[in-house]
Design a protein around this motif. Structure first.
Motif, PDB file in Angstrom:
ATOM      1  N   ASN A 521     -20.129   7.426  23.584  1.00  0.00           N
ATOM      2  CA  ASN A 521     -21.933   8.586  23.277  1.00  0.00           C
ATOM      3  C   ASN A 521     -21.341   9.322  23.487  1.00  0.00           C
ATOM      4  O   ASN A 521     -20.795   9.476  24.849  1.00  0.00           O
ATOM      5  N   TYR A 523     -23.646  13.560  24.196  1.00  0.00           N
ATOM      6  CA  TYR A 523     -24.347  14.338  24.014  1.00  0.00           C
ATOM      7  C   TYR A 523     -24.605  15.573  23.970  1.00  0.00           C
ATOM      8  O   TYR A 523     -23.435  16.560  24.087  1.00  0.00           O
ATOM      9  N   THR A 530     -21.525  20.063  22.333  1.00  0.00           N
ATOM     10  CA  THR A 530     -21.116  18.236  22.883  1.00  0.00           C
ATOM     11  C   THR A 530     -20.241  17.691  23.464  1.00  0.00           C
ATOM     12  O   THR A 530     -18.551  17.956  23.876  1.00  0.00           O
ATOM     13  N   HIS A 532     -18.782  14.034  25.972  1.00  0.00           N
ATOM     14  CA  HIS A 532     -18.775  12.843  26.130  1.00  0.00           C
ATOM     15  C   HIS A 532     -18.880  12.180  27.716  1.00  0.00           C
ATOM     16  O   HIS A 532     -18.898  11.531  28.541  1.00  0.00           O
ATOM     17  N   SER A 537     -23.605   7.676  34.889  1.00  0.00           N
ATOM     18  CA  SER A 537     -24.041   6.850  33.511  1.00  0.00           C
ATOM     19  C   SER A 537     -25.039   5.900  33.919  1.00  0.00           C
ATOM     20  O   SER A 537     -24.262   4.866  34.817  1.00  0.00           O
ATOM     21  N   GLU A 588     -29.891   7.025  29.754  1.00  0.00           N
ATOM     22  CA  GLU A 588     -28.858   6.817  29.507  1.00  0.00           C
ATOM     23  C   GLU A 588     -27.490   7.047  30.288  1.00  0.00           C
ATOM     24  O   GLU A 588     -27.126   6.888  30.438  1.00  0.00           O
ATOM     25  N   TRP A 589     -28.108   8.990  30.640  1.00  0.00           N
ATOM     26  CA  TRP A 589     -27.401   9.208  31.822  1.00  0.00           C
ATOM     27  C   TRP A 589     -27.864  10.519  32.648  1.00  0.00           C
ATOM     28  O   TRP A 589     -28.921   9.711  33.054  1.00  0.00           O
ATOM     29  N   GLU A 595     -29.089  12.617  23.050  1.00  0.00           N
ATOM     30  CA  GLU A 595     -27.658  12.601  22.629  1.00  0.00           C
ATOM     31  C   GLU A 595     -27.509  12.752  20.632  1.00  0.00           C
ATOM     32  O   GLU A 595     -27.897  12.956  19.987  1.00  0.00           O
ATOM     33  N   HIS A 600     -26.819   5.572  18.149  1.00  0.00           N
ATOM     34  CA  HIS A 600     -25.682   5.087  17.873  1.00  0.00           C
ATOM     35  C   HIS A 600     -25.380   3.267  18.616  1.00  0.00           C
ATOM     36  O   HIS A 600     -26.762   3.059  18.578  1.00  0.00           O
ATOM     37  N   ARG A 634     -33.183   3.463  18.873  1.00  0.00           N
ATOM     38  CA  ARG A 634     -31.694   3.480  18.881  1.00  0.00           C
ATOM     39  C   ARG A 634     -32.049   3.164  17.367  1.00  0.00           C
ATOM     40  O   ARG A 634     -31.567   3.009  16.299  1.00  0.00           O
TER      41      ARG A 634
END
Length: 809
Positions: A521, A523, A530, A532, A537, A588-589, A595, A600, A634
């Protein structure tokens, strides 16, 4: 979770006042025509070899597979210069310049060489899992113009046999095919009910690197695959396949140069033997030996031994979710009907048992774990090399192993994991200057442990830790201390890597994995770029926390390494906890990034909900609610395996109807019945899961999700029917397992638990969460009525190994 809580293992067996599970018809599905595409053929396998017959009338193709049929070879993939860029990558990440860190990684922090060949690894050292070949039968009918009627082909899960039958003119023809679990070869029986009406020829082929010859009345195919290093000469894996035909009722065999013909028979038995030199250095001798042993037996004996060996595994679990009027429909029509109306409860039971069937058929103790396609493929360049993707896919393949009573089928993964350690130690040193061992997203049969060739997906470094979750899970279900002693060094080595690799993030003082990803994924950064790659994480924190906890517990059980356990405990306390963002979702992070793909397919930050147990309805309700919001954001529909994962998520959230809705999405027919074109994730006509293309992890994840709807034990107590959907109003199951070495059975009516049974496989104290309708519950231990206290809706009982507990509500 503390081991003391986890050892509440109970087996609810039939014999403990539990009635037999009545499933009615045999577990099977069928079609009324030959397969038009590979995804309509039937998968047969015995854990080592596979056959996939298409049931053709004039010409039949049977794809041949062998679990170790890999091109490629062992290689040194560690980049000796990688470590020298690590400090700068971390500095850029801590300065918020993640896109620059990622660009630096593209140039320095990747594997040496061609890596996986971008998923086209057949001719590079990484290699690819490949079909062994095609076995082709050409049938010669006495009157080719006669019409075909009463065609039916069927896969029976009760005995692992595929059949086909039809009438041509006045003659009835029949075929039975199985991959013997007892004699370790493929067996094909062809019959005609008219004398001398069976006439056919057969040959073998594959797209490349093969030679076919007639050896007496046998047909032999041999070859060698490329090792990916020497492009002018085949120096890779050698393989052989030999077919022998037996004519119990007469007929003649005529060998040709590269094919065999049979004339004037009414019954023919074809024995198909295959091997490579991955495990057996003499594949030619192996195939000949298997044939020599099998041809001494008649067909009835071969079939009886096969069914008995297979059922010793498959017969451990029964599930009845109710009958359906659609059970007599061909599977493609049944899936289409289910897509319009989800009222088909027995389809869920069939899909569950199909998942168990696939696991039994695609792995065997002492061999290899199932790959991305189990052991079934029909190409040279199998999608994603048919390898072992380690950021969920290989792990998902094993989610049903323990709970569906196939515990020993976890062991090939355990052994494969142990074989990665030596290579993983070299990789840990080369990239991170760390002790212990590490592996990243890519895995094959050649011990590849370096990062992948593209950091956006290849830099995930918690794969070894995730694999260790499976090593410890096997212990939690078996409580086998000798096994734990054997695998403890693997857990310790994976933990030791993170002891050295974790680094303090100066912005928040947490220990973080850097660099890393939230698998696949991306962000958005404040500058609009962008990225990764990140520092830490949520998934990494959850997995490392779990690894440290399991290693600490294992050390305590074994009475060793107390100082190391203390060091792990201190490190664990400095990991960022799973955190709820301002939007009410799980972050998520470590930072509230947006995201790039809100829907995703990976939902990695919910690892702690499933397969982990950090998030639960009972113990962390706020995190559970945040997980629910994350899942809603999601979305449901995705690739096949992603929808399967979400079934398990919703089951853990005790929302059976939403889990069932995901099951319905997973079972969506993804092939247009007129054009045979695939459209999105779902299910192929033969019940294979579509990513697309076919990936078997969705089948295994869906199977595990159904079990998760029926029983859970991850919180240290057994809960029956925790996520029962309203679609399964009445039913029963027998033989599912729970943590601590137990097996449970249950029966329910109108959504209410009416009976339960338990057998303790270890001597311990067991805890069962009782349903609301337990006020008048009766209890028996070993068939004798007893009275036991119930505290806060929990039944606590001391049992000796072998004791059986029965509950009536």
């Amino acid at each position: 979770m503390k081991l003391k809580c986890l050892s509440f293992i109970l087996l609810f067996l039939a014999g403990c006042n539990m009635p037999d599970v009545k499933t009615g018809k045999s577990l099977s599905y069928h079609f009324d025509a030959p397969a038009k595409i590979w995804e309509e053929t039937f998968p047969l396998g015995n854990g080592r070899l596979g056959l996939m017959p298409d049931g053709g009338v004039e010409t039949e193709n049977i794809v041949l597979n062998e679990i170790s049929m890999w091109s490629g070879s062992k290689q040194d993939t560690d980049n000796p210069q990688a470590y020298y860029s690590l400090a700068q990558i971390r500095r850029l990440l801590f300065e918020g310049r993640n896109d620059e860190a990622q660009e630096l990684m593209y140039n320095t922090f990747v594997c040496k060489g061609e890596g996986s060949g971008q998923g086209q690894g057949a001719n590079v050292p990484y290699g690819s899992y490949q079909l062994l070949g095609n076995f082709v039968l050409d049938y010669d009918y006495q009157d080719a113009a006669d019409s075909i009627s009463a065609y039916r082909r069927e896969l029976n899960l009760d005995n692992a046999i595929a059949t086909a039958s039809f009438k041509k003119g006045k003659v009835n023809y029949g075929r039975e095919v199985f991959t013997s679990f007892a004699d370790d070869l493929g067996v094909i029986r062809l019959t005609a009910d008219a004398d001398r009406a069976l006439n056919f020829s057969f040959g073998m082929n594959r797209p490349e690197h093969y030679q076919v010859t007639a050896d007496g009345n046998d047909l032999l195919m041999q070859g060698q695959l490329p090792d990916g290093v020497d492009t002018l000469e085949m120096k890779g894996l050698r393989y052989a396949s030999r077919v022998r035909v037996l004519l119990p009722k007469g007929g003649t065999v005529t060998p040709g140069d590269s094919m065999i013909s049979v004339h004037n028979a009414s019954e023919a038995i074809l024995l198909v033997s295959m091997a490579t030199d991955y495990f057996d250095k003499d594949p030619d001798g192996k195939v000949a030996s298997l044939l020599a042993n099998a041809e001494k037996k008649d067909y009835a004996s071969l079939k009886k031994a096969h069914v008995a060996a297979y059922r010793s595994l498959f017969g451990r679990v029964e599930l009845d979710l109710g009958r359906s009027s659609r059970e007599d429909l061909p599977m493609d029509e049944r899936l289409a009907a289910f897509n319009e109306d989800h009222n088909d409860p027995s389809l869920g039971a069939l899909y569950f048992q199909f998942g168990r069937y696939l696991l039994i058929s695609s792995t065997r103790v002492g061999l290899l774990p199932p790959n991305l396609q189990g052991l079934w493929c029909n190409t040279i360049n199998t999608p994603w090399n048919g390898d072992y993707h380690l950021n969920i896919n290989l792990q998902m393949n094993h989610w049903p192993a323990e709970v569906t009573n196939l515990s020993e089928l976890h062991l090939p993964l355990v052994e494969w994991t142990k074989k990665q350690v030596a290579s993983g130690e070299r990789t840990a040193k080369a990239y991170y200057n760390a002790r212990g061992w590490v592996t990243h997203i890519l895995g094959n049969v050649w011990e590849f442990t370096a990062p992948g060739e593209h950091p956006s997906w290849g830099a995930t470094n918690t794969s070894a830790a995730w694999l260790c979750e499976h090593l410890y899970m096997h212990y939690l279900y078996t409580l086998d201390k000798e096994y734990l002693k054997e695998v403890y060094p693997v857990l310790k080595g994976a933990s030791l890597f993170f002891v050295d690799m974790l680094v303090e993030d100066p912005r928040n003082k947490y220990l973080v994995t850097a660099p890393t990803t939230s698998p696949e994924n991306g962000y958005k950064l404040p500058n609009g770029h962008t990225a990764h790659i990140c520092a830490g994480s949520t998934m990494d924190n959850q997995i490392v926390r779990e690894l440290f906890t399991n290693t600490i517990e294992a050390a305590g059980i074994l009475g060793i390494d107390s100082d190391f356990a203390g060091e792990l405990s201190a490190k664990r306390a400095r990991l960022m906890p799973t955190t709820i963002g301002q939007d009410g979702r799980i972050m998520e992070w470590l930072e509230p990034y947006e995201e790039t793909e809100p829907h995703h397919r990976h939902v990695s930050h919910l690892y702690g909900l499933y397969p982990g147990n950090e998030i639960s309805m009972e113990q962390t309700p706020e995190l559970a609610e945040a997980a629910r919001k994350s899942l809603i954001a999601r979305g449901d529909k995705s690739t096949g395996w992603s929808m399967a994962w979400k079934i398990n998520f919703w089951a853990r959230l005790h929302d059976g109807d939403h889990a069932y809705k995901l099951l319905a999405d997973l079972l969506r027919p993804c092939v247009d019945r007129k054009t045979n074109m695939t459209n999105g994730g779902g299910t192929y006509p033969n019940l294979f899961c579509a990513h697309p293309p076919f990936q078997i992890d969705g089948n295994f994840g869906g199977c595990a999700g159904i079990a998760e709807m029926l029983v859970q034990s991850q919180t240290g107590r057994i809960e029956l029917l925790p996520a029962l959907p309203s679609a399964w109003k009445s039913g029963s199951f027998k033989g599912l397992k729970v943590r601590g070495g137990g097996e449970v059975s249950a029966k329910w009516s109108e959504g209410q638990l009416t009976e339960a049974g338990l057998k303790a496989l270890v001597t311990d104290t067991f805890r069962i969460k009782l349903p609301a309708n337990s006020a008048n519950m009766s209890i028996k231990i070993n068939q004798k009525s007893v009275s036991l206290p119930v505290v806060d809706g929990m039944l606590v009982v001391d049992l000796q190994a072998g004791d059986q507990l029965g509950l009536m509500f």
